[in-house]
Enzyme design. Structure first.
Site, PDB file in Angstrom:
ATOM      1  N   TYR A  12       0.838  -1.205   0.000  1.00  0.00           N
ATOM      2  CA  TYR A  12       0.000   0.000   0.000  1.00  0.00           C
ATOM      3  C   TYR A  12       0.872   1.254   0.000  1.00  0.00           C
ATOM      4  O   TYR A  12       0.640   2.191  -0.770  1.00  0.00           O
ATOM      5  CB  TYR A  12      -0.922   0.012   1.217  1.00  0.00           C
ATOM      6  CG  TYR A  12      -1.795   1.244   1.296  1.00  0.00           C
ATOM      7  CD1 TYR A  12      -2.851   1.421   0.410  1.00  0.00           C
ATOM      8  CD2 TYR A  12      -1.560   2.228   2.258  1.00  0.00           C
ATOM      9  CE1 TYR A  12      -3.657   2.554   0.469  1.00  0.00           C
ATOM     10  CE2 TYR A  12      -2.358   3.364   2.326  1.00  0.00           C
ATOM     11  CZ  TYR A  12      -3.406   3.518   1.433  1.00  0.00           C
ATOM     12  OH  TYR A  12      -4.189   4.657   1.496  1.00  0.00           O
ATOM     13  N   LYS A  40       1.083   4.326  -2.860  1.00  0.00           N
ATOM     14  CA  LYS A  40       0.789   5.732  -2.582  1.00  0.00           C
ATOM     15  C   LYS A  40       2.004   6.631  -2.800  1.00  0.00           C
ATOM     16  O   LYS A  40       1.869   7.804  -3.152  1.00  0.00           O
ATOM     17  CB  LYS A  40       0.248   5.881  -1.159  1.00  0.00           C
ATOM     18  CG  LYS A  40      -1.193   5.398  -1.021  1.00  0.00           C
ATOM     19  CD  LYS A  40      -2.108   6.160  -1.975  1.00  0.00           C
ATOM     20  CE  LYS A  40      -3.548   5.787  -1.868  1.00  0.00           C
ATOM     21  NZ  LYS A  40      -4.422   6.596  -2.757  1.00  0.00           N
ATOM     22  N   THR A  65     -12.804   5.777   6.717  1.00  0.00           N
ATOM     23  CA  THR A  65     -13.570   5.328   5.549  1.00  0.00           C
ATOM     24  C   THR A  65     -13.619   3.803   5.554  1.00  0.00           C
ATOM     25  O   THR A  65     -12.963   3.141   6.365  1.00  0.00           O
ATOM     26  CB  THR A  65     -12.919   5.798   4.235  1.00  0.00           C
ATOM     27  OG1 THR A  65     -11.717   5.051   4.015  1.00  0.00           O
ATOM     28  CG2 THR A  65     -12.603   7.283   4.275  1.00  0.00           C
TER      29      THR A  65
END
Length: 307
Positions: A182, A186, A219
């Site tokens: 991840y 990014k 989220t």
């Protein structure tokens, strides 16, 4: 704008003026994508939100219409984990629109527990978060170039600070760690944003490319990734709402103060909370040699030519 304790003006969503007449594409129908889309649609922009789930996309449009009945908002299917879907969406949009004022590269997946791959065989996080958006931007370049003052806003993450681009194992085939993968994806997003600005300036494209990160946001990315644990339940209580997290992207998409090639994120403690401000990327994000190499490698992987 509101003033902080030092008397300096600080941007808020109230500073977003009319966006009437602007065409905007936002990837992602939930969380940050939804909150970004609803604000821009409410400000008068013609917004297209995209995602792979048609039902979820339709519900997002209904919610926005319920709040802003006159909003010009629509959903179009786009699966960033499928390059054929990216190409098809882009081809249709190039035929449909005469210009594209803002592209917000937002959608993504986070910390997928077990290694998975996209339809084209890329590690899922690297392929979705980064390569899918890289290809999308390339395919939409003609539209962006035809638009005066077009902007491309690419959403990175605080996680880029621990990221490294492993050119020897970009797809995590030799070793897979969800957090490492991840962070790499990014970091790649942020490096792409900076490199896109350089290419735009060098080639006279007239496109402003801006990198942002939302801070810490509660989220469904976390729940869809590592899962809902006691840790995530606790940390959710201290994170921003998606509406608050969308502020960095909205600032980059609309503010005259947002500059190409720069990086913006929250002002608060450990960059988790607060209104957007100019931020300093991690050292590895400013590695010009690695950024250039990543651009070339990515172009070959997804078979696109920005020229």
């Amino acid at each position: 704008m509101r003033e902080n304790r030092n008397g300096k003006k600080r941007w808020t969503q109230r500073d977003i003026g009319s966006q009437k007449g602007k065409n905007v594409v936002v990837t992602g129908t939930g969380g940050l994508g939804f909150e970004t889309a609803i604000v821009l649609a409410g400000a008068g922009a013609n917004v297209i939100i995209t995602g792979r789930n048609v039902s979820k996309g339709s519900k997002a449009v209904q919610k926005i219409k319920a709040k802003y009945p006159k909003a010009n908002i629509e959903f179009q299917r786009l699966d960033l984990a499928d390059l054929s879907s990216v190409a098809s969406f882009s081809k249709a949009l190039n035929l449909k629109l005469k210009k594209l004022d803002v592209l917000i590269n937002n959608a993504g997946v986070m910390a997928v527990p077990d290694r998975q791959v996209t339809k084209d065989g890329f590690e899922l996080q690297f392929g979705t978060n980064y390569l899918g958006h890289f290809a999308l931007t390339a395919h939409l370049l003609p539209l962006l170039r035809r638009t005066r003052n077009a902007r491309v806003v690419t959403v990175s993450s605080m996680a880029h600070r621990s990221g490294r681009i492993n050119f020897d194992d970009l797809q995590s085939q030799q070793s897979y760690n969800p957090d490492v993968a991840y962070s790499q994806s990014k970091l790649a997003c942020l490096m792409f944003s900076s490199e896109l600005q350089k290419h735009s300036l060098a080639n006279g494209w007239g496109i402003t490319s801006i990198g942002v990160h939302p801070g810490g946001v509660a989220t469904n990315l976390i729940e869809n990734g590592p899962g809902k644990t006691l840790y995530t339940r606790l940390i959710f209580r201290f994170l921003q709402t998606p509406s608050q997290g969308a502020r960095s992207a909205l600032f980059a998409a609309t503010s005259p103060k947002a500059k190409g090639g720069y990086f913006y994120g929250p002002t608060g403690l450990m960059e988790i909370w607060g209104k957007p401000k100019l931020d300093k990327p991690a050292k590895q994000a400013m590695d010009l040699k690695a950024s250039n190499k990543l651009w070339d490698v990515s172009s070959r992987l997804v078979n696109v030519d920005f020229s």
